[in-house]
Design an enzyme around this catalytic site. Structure first.
Site, PDB file in Angstrom:
ATOM      1  N   LEU A 110       1.235 -12.307   2.415  1.00 14.29           N
ATOM      2  CA  LEU A 110       0.798 -13.316   3.384  1.00 14.29           C
ATOM      3  C   LEU A 110      -0.496 -12.910   4.100  1.00 14.29           C
ATOM      4  O   LEU A 110      -0.906 -13.569   5.057  1.00 14.29           O
ATOM      5  CB  LEU A 110       1.905 -13.555   4.418  1.00 14.29           C
ATOM      6  CG  LEU A 110       3.234 -14.073   3.861  1.00 14.29           C
ATOM      7  CD1 LEU A 110       4.306 -14.088   4.956  1.00 14.29           C
ATOM      8  CD2 LEU A 110       3.069 -15.470   3.263  1.00 14.29           C
ATOM      9  N   GLY A 156      -1.235 -10.439   6.086  1.00  7.65           N
ATOM     10  CA  GLY A 156      -1.103 -10.050   7.488  1.00  7.65           C
ATOM     11  C   GLY A 156      -2.127  -9.024   7.917  1.00  7.65           C
ATOM     12  O   GLY A 156      -2.788  -9.178   8.951  1.00  7.65           O
ATOM     13  N   ASP A 216      -9.149 -10.516   0.935  1.00  3.80           N
ATOM     14  CA  ASP A 216      -8.711 -11.715   1.661  1.00  3.80           C
ATOM     15  C   ASP A 216      -9.331 -11.846   3.050  1.00  3.80           C
ATOM     16  O   ASP A 216      -9.142 -12.862   3.719  1.00  3.80           O
ATOM     17  CB  ASP A 216      -7.182 -11.712   1.819  1.00  3.80           C
ATOM     18  CG  ASP A 216      -6.450 -12.029   0.523  1.00  3.80           C
ATOM     19  OD1 ASP A 216      -7.051 -12.673  -0.355  1.00  3.80           O
ATOM     20  OD2 ASP A 216      -5.281 -11.629   0.393  1.00  3.80           O
ATOM     21  N   ALA A 231       3.476  -6.212   4.049  1.00  3.97           N
ATOM     22  CA  ALA A 231       3.524  -6.144   2.577  1.00  3.97           C
ATOM     23  C   ALA A 231       4.285  -7.325   1.995  1.00  3.97           C
ATOM     24  O   ALA A 231       5.199  -7.179   1.208  1.00  3.97           O
ATOM     25  CB  ALA A 231       4.161  -4.821   2.121  1.00  3.97           C
ATOM     26  N   ALA A 232       3.860  -8.521   2.421  1.00  5.19           N
ATOM     27  CA  ALA A 232       4.621  -9.731   2.100  1.00  5.19           C
ATOM     28  C   ALA A 232       3.882 -10.727   1.216  1.00  5.19           C
ATOM     29  O   ALA A 232       4.441 -11.748   0.830  1.00  5.19           O
ATOM     30  CB  ALA A 232       5.019 -10.426   3.405  1.00  5.19           C
ATOM     31  N   SER A 249      -4.994  -8.299   6.419  1.00  7.77           N
ATOM     32  CA  SER A 249      -6.332  -8.889   6.299  1.00  7.77           C
ATOM     33  C   SER A 249      -6.628  -9.822   7.470  1.00  7.77           C
ATOM     34  O   SER A 249      -7.743  -9.854   7.997  1.00  7.77           O
ATOM     35  CB  SER A 249      -6.449  -9.671   4.983  1.00  7.77           C
ATOM     36  OG  SER A 249      -6.344  -8.807   3.872  1.00  7.77           O
ATOM     37  N   LYS A 292      -1.573 -16.492   5.637  1.00  6.64           N
ATOM     38  CA  LYS A 292      -2.016 -17.483   4.649  1.00  6.64           C
ATOM     39  C   LYS A 292      -0.992 -17.561   3.533  1.00  6.64           C
ATOM     40  O   LYS A 292      -0.212 -16.627   3.283  1.00  6.64           O
ATOM     41  CB  LYS A 292      -3.396 -17.128   4.080  1.00  6.64           C
ATOM     42  CG  LYS A 292      -3.466 -15.806   3.285  1.00  6.64           C
ATOM     43  CD  LYS A 292      -3.024 -15.914   1.843  1.00  6.64           C
ATOM     44  CE  LYS A 292      -2.968 -14.550   1.160  1.00  6.64           C
ATOM     45  NZ  LYS A 292      -2.273 -14.572  -0.132  1.00  6.64           N
TER      46      LYS A 292
END
Length: 289
Positions: free
Chosen positions: A99, A101, A136, A96-97, A103, A10
């Site tokens: 985005l 991932g 999230d 750890a971006a 979640s 996301k």
């Protein structure tokens, strides 16, 4: 029996923090949308009453720290499931971006295990369970585009934003979301106009979406990591229509309407970052089929 489930990333089109709540969480107001950059989960039914996480990415934990593991454990305990599962995670979303991932992996595990274990839960029930795992996860259960309030678990669905390219660039650093929130000065932030972004999405106006992008966490991360600011500047210079950091970072995304300009932005950023992607917004919510 095996199931394959996609876990899309996301981005935050708008991220506002209103105040710190008595429970220690921050009250947020976020507009999020899923994009066509996805991890893939393969769920294999096991007769043994155990949960196995399999991944070839050294940054993905294979124990209780993994959010997909936590999702499986939550379902097993809540519904007294005596079967097990092996969850193979093919990681495509950077770790750890900013985005979501992890979640999204948890949300995909909830949707997939609901089918694999025959639990018969609704999407709303899965989203409610997801809120127990992470802020999230509820949104990621549904996917699509939504306004998220509370600590992220109160979801109002929205139409898909105007069609465009999303170019993402992640520097080779990880950002601690908790650390960014700790450093956030609620008395000095410039709040994005969530209402105008909602109107832009409802009206399908790409220019208005671009002009109302906003993220109150961005200033904190840019001060901590100058390389994020550099990527943001480069993305603008190469011609993205609008640029923002997603979540707590460090990934920066640019919205680009035209194919030729997308290619220029994408190619230009590859000289600055190892992880660069050009994808579309998904728009559609997940189903339980």
């Amino acid at each position: 029996m095996k199931l394959l489930v996609k876990a899309p990333a996301k981005i935050n089109l708008s991220l506002d923090v209103l105040y710190k709540r008595p429970d220690g969480y921050h009250e947020v107001e976020m507009i999020m949308t899923t994009i066509d950059l996805a991890d893939r989960l393969e769920l294999t039914l096991l007769d043994q009453n155990e949960i196995k996480i399999i991944s070839h990415n050294r940054f993905v934990p294979d124990d209780h720290r993994n959010l997909a593991y936590q999702a499986a454990l939550l379902l097993k305990k809540r519904f007294s499931v005596q079967k097990g599962v092996a969850i193979t995670i093919e990681k495509v979303i950077p770790v750890a971006a900013g985005l979501a991932g992890g979640s999204s992996d948890a949300a995909a595990a909830l949707r997939g295990l609901n089918k694999l274990w025959g639990l018969g839960l609704t999407m709303a029930e899965l989203a409610e369970l997801g809120a127990e795992i992470g802020s999230d996860v509820s949104f990621c259960v549904y996917g699509g585009t939504a306004l998220a309030k509370g600590r992220g678990e109160i979801i109002s669905h929205l139409p898909a934003p105007p069609t465009c390219w999303v170019v993402l660039a992640k520097p080779f650093i990880g950002v601690s979301t908790a650390d960014v929130y700790r450093r956030l000065d609620l008395g000095r932030i410039h709040h994005p106009d969530t209402k105008k972004m909602l109107q832009a999405i409802e009206a399908g106006q790409f220019t208005d979406v671009c002009s109302n992008l906003g993220n109150v966490l961005e200033d904190v991360t840019l001060k901590l990591y100058p390389e994020v600011a550099l990527i943001k500047d480069q993305m603008k210079r190469f011609g993205a229509d609008s640029v923002l950091m997603s979540g707590s970072g460090p990934t920066v995304f640019g919205l680009v309407q035209h194919d030729s300009r997308m290619q220029r932005v994408y190619n230009g950023l590859r000289g600055f970052c190892d992880q660069v992607f050009a994808v579309r917004m998904l728009g559609e919510q997940h189903t339980l089929d």
